[in-house]
Design a protein around this motif. Structure first.
Motif, PDB file in Angstrom:
ATOM      1  N   ALA A 207       0.823  -1.208   0.000  1.00 19.15           N
ATOM      2  CA  ALA A 207       0.000   0.000   0.000  1.00 19.15           C
ATOM      3  C   ALA A 207       0.858   1.261   0.000  1.00 19.15           C
ATOM      4  CB  ALA A 207      -0.933  -0.005   1.210  1.00 19.15           C
ATOM      5  N   ARG A 208       1.970   1.255   0.725  1.00 25.99           N
ATOM      6  CA  ARG A 208       2.831   2.451   0.779  1.00 25.99           C
ATOM      7  C   ARG A 208       3.443   2.752  -0.590  1.00 25.99           C
ATOM      8  NH1 ARG A 208       2.904   4.075   5.772  1.00 25.99           N
ATOM      9  NH2 ARG A 208       2.587   2.556   7.456  1.00 25.99           N
ATOM     10  N   SER A 209       3.760   1.723  -1.340  1.00 26.23           N
ATOM     11  CA  SER A 209       4.278   1.929  -2.685  1.00 26.23           C
ATOM     12  C   SER A 209       3.157   2.243  -3.662  1.00 26.23           C
ATOM     13  CB  SER A 209       5.043   0.678  -3.133  1.00 26.23           C
ATOM     14  OG  SER A 209       5.387   0.758  -4.500  1.00 26.23           O
ATOM     15  N   HIS A 210       2.065   1.471  -3.579  1.00 25.25           N
ATOM     16  CA  HIS A 210       0.984   1.574  -4.558  1.00 25.25           C
ATOM     17  C   HIS A 210       0.273   2.926  -4.478  1.00 25.25           C
ATOM     18  CE1 HIS A 210      -1.081  -0.766  -7.585  1.00 25.25           C
ATOM     19  NE2 HIS A 210      -2.272  -0.421  -7.107  1.00 25.25           N
ATOM     20  N   ARG A 211       0.256   3.548  -3.281  1.00 24.49           N
ATOM     21  CA  ARG A 211      -0.417   4.841  -3.142  1.00 24.49           C
ATOM     22  C   ARG A 211       0.352   5.965  -3.838  1.00 24.49           C
ATOM     23  NH1 ARG A 211       0.782   6.722   3.205  1.00 24.49           N
ATOM     24  NH2 ARG A 211       3.068   6.667   3.008  1.00 24.49           N
ATOM     25  N   LEU A 212       1.600   5.713  -4.214  1.00 21.52           N
ATOM     26  CA  LEU A 212       2.422   6.732  -4.859  1.00 21.52           C
ATOM     27  C   LEU A 212       3.042   6.167  -6.135  1.00 21.52           C
ATOM     28  CD1 LEU A 212       3.097   9.706  -4.275  1.00 21.52           C
ATOM     29  CD2 LEU A 212       5.282   8.928  -3.357  1.00 21.52           C
ATOM     30  N   HIS A 213       2.159   5.844  -7.072  1.00 23.10           N
ATOM     31  CA  HIS A 213       2.534   5.398  -8.416  1.00 23.10           C
ATOM     32  C   HIS A 213       3.193   4.028  -8.465  1.00 23.10           C
ATOM     33  CE1 HIS A 213       1.704   9.500  -9.711  1.00 23.10           C
ATOM     34  NE2 HIS A 213       2.554   9.945  -8.822  1.00 23.10           N
ATOM     35  N   GLY A 214       3.423   3.387  -7.318  1.00 20.16           N
ATOM     36  CA  GLY A 214       4.174   2.147  -7.293  1.00 20.16           C
ATOM     37  C   GLY A 214       5.667   2.367  -7.157  1.00 20.16           C
ATOM     38  N   LEU A 215       6.048   3.572  -6.711  1.00 25.50           N
ATOM     39  CA  LEU A 215       7.467   3.893  -6.558  1.00 25.50           C
ATOM     40  C   LEU A 215       8.039   3.263  -5.289  1.00 25.50           C
ATOM     41  CD1 LEU A 215       7.425   7.685  -7.525  1.00 25.50           C
ATOM     42  CD2 LEU A 215       7.810   5.697  -9.012  1.00 25.50           C
ATOM     43  N   SER A 216       9.351   3.090  -5.302  1.00 25.20           N
ATOM     44  CA  SER A 216      10.020   2.492  -4.152  1.00 25.20           C
ATOM     45  C   SER A 216      10.344   3.509  -3.071  1.00 25.20           C
ATOM     46  CB  SER A 216      11.314   1.810  -4.610  1.00 25.20           C
ATOM     47  OG  SER A 216      12.187   2.766  -5.223  1.00 25.20           O
ATOM     48  N   SER A 217      10.219   4.801  -3.373  1.00 24.43           N
ATOM     49  CA  SER A 217      10.572   5.842  -2.410  1.00 24.43           C
ATOM     50  C   SER A 217       9.743   7.080  -2.696  1.00 24.43           C
ATOM     51  CB  SER A 217      12.072   6.183  -2.516  1.00 24.43           C
ATOM     52  OG  SER A 217      12.423   7.222  -1.641  1.00 24.43           O
ATOM     53  N   ASP A 218       9.207   7.720  -1.642  1.00 26.90           N
ATOM     54  CA  ASP A 218       8.382   8.907  -1.877  1.00 26.90           C
ATOM     55  C   ASP A 218       9.244  10.176  -1.913  1.00 26.90           C
ATOM     56  OD1 ASP A 218       8.823   9.834   0.772  1.00 26.90           O
ATOM     57  OD2 ASP A 218       7.054   8.813   1.515  1.00 26.90           O
ATOM     58  N   ALA A 219       8.622  11.282  -2.285  1.00 24.96           N
ATOM     59  CA  ALA A 219       9.362  12.531  -2.478  1.00 24.96           C
ATOM     60  C   ALA A 219       9.991  13.027  -1.187  1.00 24.96           C
ATOM     61  CB  ALA A 219       8.432  13.594  -3.067  1.00 24.96           C
ATOM     62  N   ARG A 222      13.172  11.312  -0.670  1.00 26.65           N
ATOM     63  CA  ARG A 222      14.188  11.624  -1.676  1.00 26.65           C
ATOM     64  C   ARG A 222      14.713  13.054  -1.576  1.00 26.65           C
ATOM     65  NH1 ARG A 222      10.100   9.766  -5.060  1.00 26.65           N
ATOM     66  NH2 ARG A 222      10.125  11.715  -6.261  1.00 26.65           N
ATOM     67  N   TYR A 223      13.866  13.988  -1.104  1.00 26.97           N
ATOM     68  CA  TYR A 223      14.231  15.397  -1.144  1.00 26.97           C
ATOM     69  C   TYR A 223      14.964  15.883   0.104  1.00 26.97           C
ATOM     70  CZ  TYR A 223      11.131  15.932  -5.202  1.00 26.97           C
ATOM     71  OH  TYR A 223      10.536  15.828  -6.436  1.00 26.97           O
ATOM     72  N   ARG A 224      15.036  15.057   1.131  1.00 26.80           N
ATOM     73  CA  ARG A 224      15.729  15.483   2.342  1.00 26.80           C
ATOM     74  C   ARG A 224      17.229  15.648   2.069  1.00 26.80           C
ATOM     75  NH1 ARG A 224      13.460  11.364   6.832  1.00 26.80           N
ATOM     76  NH2 ARG A 224      13.772   9.923   5.079  1.00 26.80           N
ATOM     77  N   VAL A 225      17.823  16.587   2.778  1.00 28.07           N
ATOM     78  CA  VAL A 225      19.247  16.859   2.596  1.00 28.07           C
ATOM     79  C   VAL A 225      20.055  15.592   2.886  1.00 28.07           C
ATOM     80  CG1 VAL A 225      21.226  18.201   3.412  1.00 28.07           C
ATOM     81  CG2 VAL A 225      18.978  19.298   3.195  1.00 28.07           C
ATOM     82  N   GLY A 226      20.892  15.219   1.938  1.00 27.69           N
ATOM     83  CA  GLY A 226      21.735  14.050   2.103  1.00 27.69           C
ATOM     84  C   GLY A 226      21.080  12.737   1.724  1.00 27.69           C
ATOM     85  N   ALA A 227      19.787  12.776   1.317  1.00 22.93           N
ATOM     86  CA  ALA A 227      19.081  11.540   0.991  1.00 22.93           C
ATOM     87  C   ALA A 227      19.474  11.039  -0.395  1.00 22.93           C
ATOM     88  CB  ALA A 227      17.573  11.769   1.050  1.00 22.93           C
ATOM     89  N   GLU A 228      19.313   9.761  -0.613  1.00 18.43           N
ATOM     90  CA  GLU A 228      19.553   9.161  -1.921  1.00 18.43           C
ATOM     91  C   GLU A 228      18.369   9.502  -2.838  1.00 18.43           C
ATOM     92  OE1 GLU A 228      20.493   7.643  -5.179  1.00 18.43           O
ATOM     93  OE2 GLU A 228      21.971   7.396  -3.550  1.00 18.43           O
ATOM     94  N   PRO A 229      18.588  10.221  -3.931  1.00 15.43           N
ATOM     95  CA  PRO A 229      17.468  10.690  -4.758  1.00 15.43           C
ATOM     96  C   PRO A 229      16.921   9.667  -5.732  1.00 15.43           C
ATOM     97  CG  PRO A 229      19.532  11.511  -5.643  1.00 15.43           C
ATOM     98  CD  PRO A 229      19.874  10.776  -4.387  1.00 15.43           C
ATOM     99  N   SER A 230      17.581   8.540  -5.922  1.00 13.52           N
ATOM    100  CA  SER A 230      17.120   7.575  -6.923  1.00 13.52           C
ATOM    101  C   SER A 230      15.960   6.744  -6.378  1.00 13.52           C
ATOM    102  CB  SER A 230      18.262   6.664  -7.343  1.00 13.52           C
ATOM    103  OG  SER A 230      18.697   5.882  -6.245  1.00 13.52           O
ATOM    104  N   TYR A 231      15.184   6.179  -7.303  1.00 10.84           N
ATOM    105  CA  TYR A 231      14.054   5.333  -6.922  1.00 10.84           C
ATOM    106  C   TYR A 231      13.731   4.409  -8.081  1.00 10.84           C
ATOM    107  CZ  TYR A 231      11.519   8.882  -9.624  1.00 10.84           C
ATOM    108  OH  TYR A 231      11.109   9.741 -10.613  1.00 10.84           O
ATOM    109  N   ASP A 232      12.895   3.424  -7.792  1.00 13.35           N
ATOM    110  CA  ASP A 232      12.503   2.456  -8.803  1.00 13.35           C
ATOM    111  C   ASP A 232      10.975   2.402  -8.870  1.00 13.35           C
ATOM    112  OD1 ASP A 232      12.735   0.505 -10.724  1.00 13.35           O
ATOM    113  OD2 ASP A 232      13.115  -1.135  -9.317  1.00 13.35           O
ATOM    114  N   LEU A 233      10.463   1.864  -9.987  1.00 13.39           N
ATOM    115  CA  LEU A 233       9.036   1.610 -10.120  1.00 13.39           C
ATOM    116  C   LEU A 233       8.818   0.122  -9.895  1.00 13.39           C
ATOM    117  CD1 LEU A 233       6.195   2.730 -10.921  1.00 13.39           C
ATOM    118  CD2 LEU A 233       6.676   1.874 -13.220  1.00 13.39           C
ATOM    119  N   VAL A 234       8.141  -0.188  -8.782  1.00 10.30           N
ATOM    120  CA  VAL A 234       7.887  -1.584  -8.436  1.00 10.30           C
ATOM    121  C   VAL A 234       6.835  -2.169  -9.369  1.00 10.30           C
ATOM    122  CG1 VAL A 234       7.172  -3.150  -6.602  1.00 10.30           C
ATOM    123  CG2 VAL A 234       8.518  -1.112  -6.049  1.00 10.30           C
TER     124      VAL A 234
END
Length: 381
Positions: A207-219, A222-234
């Motif tokens: 549900a956590r992925s499916h509620r946001l396009h099926g992405l592996s990481s939400d914005a 990804r947008y926090r300082v020092g965070a890894e910005p990459s993500y995948d589509l599950v």
């Protein structure tokens, strides 16, 4: 000249200064979408309903869709749905690839009929969407029957946040999950929004992925300082996350939810006392059920009464009413595309024009209730 009394709205939200301050805090925070407020709202909801996993989403419809998508129904799978419900209870089944099978209701509660469900289970169902109508949980026999059948059950608990049954708080225990609504008219509101409560960690992760396009990481991650910005589509999902702006309002409401519910219960008791002597009229259910979330105050008008005329008369007196629900099988799309269960829908047909929802909300006073009942009784004479 005597002034007209103030209008009595059907279900206006109960908003106070703490709600306004909570929303303002987020507006000033620099982050409006899904973030820390949403996480905290989920944790607080989890504690209230005693479910280990709660995923906040954009609506109860989204929660239903996610829960049903996770079942991977085969195309054309038969999923039982009561005909006495909102369209989303069945349309989400269609979107998940299934075919809703419309079931009759129990005359006393307007929840799904045990007999109608058991008759359809004997025909073969691949799943069921159970609706806790008006905030009253379905009969235990319903859950026992679906459990014995070994099929997935999704609980449409749009009306039932705060309700309890033999399992404790309605939370999806023993089922796929419980889907809550925090729409503007609900007992607890975030303006728009909903949540999926579940005891299944795999469903929660989905549900956590499916509620946001099926992405592996939400914005927010990804947008926090020092965070890894990459993500995948599950896998392809929905855009159904809850914004912090809405979560903050929900958290503020949740902090005083007990008070809001106490006022609703007081209004329900007042209604029941004043309506008891009215010949031919029945409150649903007949007697107060302490387990109910008291979302709706529904009456069945005496047979032969013109409901439209009653609604118009109360409206002229500044009193808002509603109808819950027009049975699904009477809508043109469902009538043309969706089967009715083998037991038929005789009870729903008999009651379809008699059900009337009277004003019920936390701001309703005993004087308001008395005014509503007086106006209703005068119209029925």
């Amino acid at each position: 000249m005597r002034a007209d009394p103030p209008p009595i709205g059907f279900a206006p939200p109960s908003i106070d200064e703490t709600d306004i301050e909570a929303v303002t805090r987020v507006l000033r925070s620099g982050w409006l979408s899904t973030g820390v407020e949403c996480e905290q709202f989920e944790a607080e909801l989890s504690a209230v309903v005693s479910a280990p996993h709660v995923v906040a989403v954009s609506s109860c419809t989204a929660a239903l869709e996610i829960a049903l998508d996770a079942q991977r129904f085969r195309p054309g799978a038969r999923v039982g749905v009561p005909t006495w419900t909102f369209a989303a209870s069945a349309s989400t089944v269609v979107r998940a690839g299934g075919v809703p099978v419309l079931l009759d209701i129990d005359e006393e509660t307007l929840n799904v009929s045990v007999d109608a469900l058991e008759a359809e289970l004997a025909q073969g169902l691949d799943g069921v969407v159970l609706v806790h109508f008006g905030g009253l949980p379905v009969a235990r026999q319903v859950l026992d029957a679906t459990s014995a059948a070994g099929i997935p059950v999704v609980e449409d608990a749009a009306h039932a946040f705060g309700a309890t049954d033999h399992r404790g708080p309605v939370s999806g225990l023993g089922t796929v999950g419980a889907c809550f609504s925090f729409y503007a008219s609900k007992n607890l509101t975030s303006g728009e929004g909903g949540a999926l409560a579940t005891h299944d960690p795999e469903l929660a992760a989905y549900a956590r992925s499916h509620r946001l396009h099926g992405l592996s990481s939400d914005a927010w991650q990804r947008y926090r300082v020092g965070a890894e910005p990459s993500y995948d589509l599950v896998e392809p999902g929905l855009k159904a996350n809850m914004a912090d702006l809405l979560a903050a309002l929900g958290r503020s409401q949740l902090a005083r939810f007990g008070q809001l519910q106490a006022r609703r219960r007081a209004a329900v008791r007042c209604y029941r006392e004043l309506l008891r002597p009215v010949d031919g009229l029945r409150v649903v259910p007949t007697e107060l059920d302490e387990r109910s979330a008291d979302h709706l105050l529904v009456v069945l008008l005496p047979p032969g009464v013109d409901r439209g005329q009653v609604i118009a008369s109360l409206g002229r007196q500044g009193i808002g009413c509603s109808i819950h629900f027009r049975p699904l099988h009477t809508f043109s799309w469902f009538a043309a595309n969706v089967p009715i269960g083998v037991a038929g829908v005789a009870v729903a047909d008999r009651l379809a024009d008699r059900a009337l929802s009277l004003p019920l909300h936390a701001g309703l006073t005993d004087e308001d209730v008395d005014r509503v009942v007086t106006a209703l009784v005068q119209e029925l004479r």
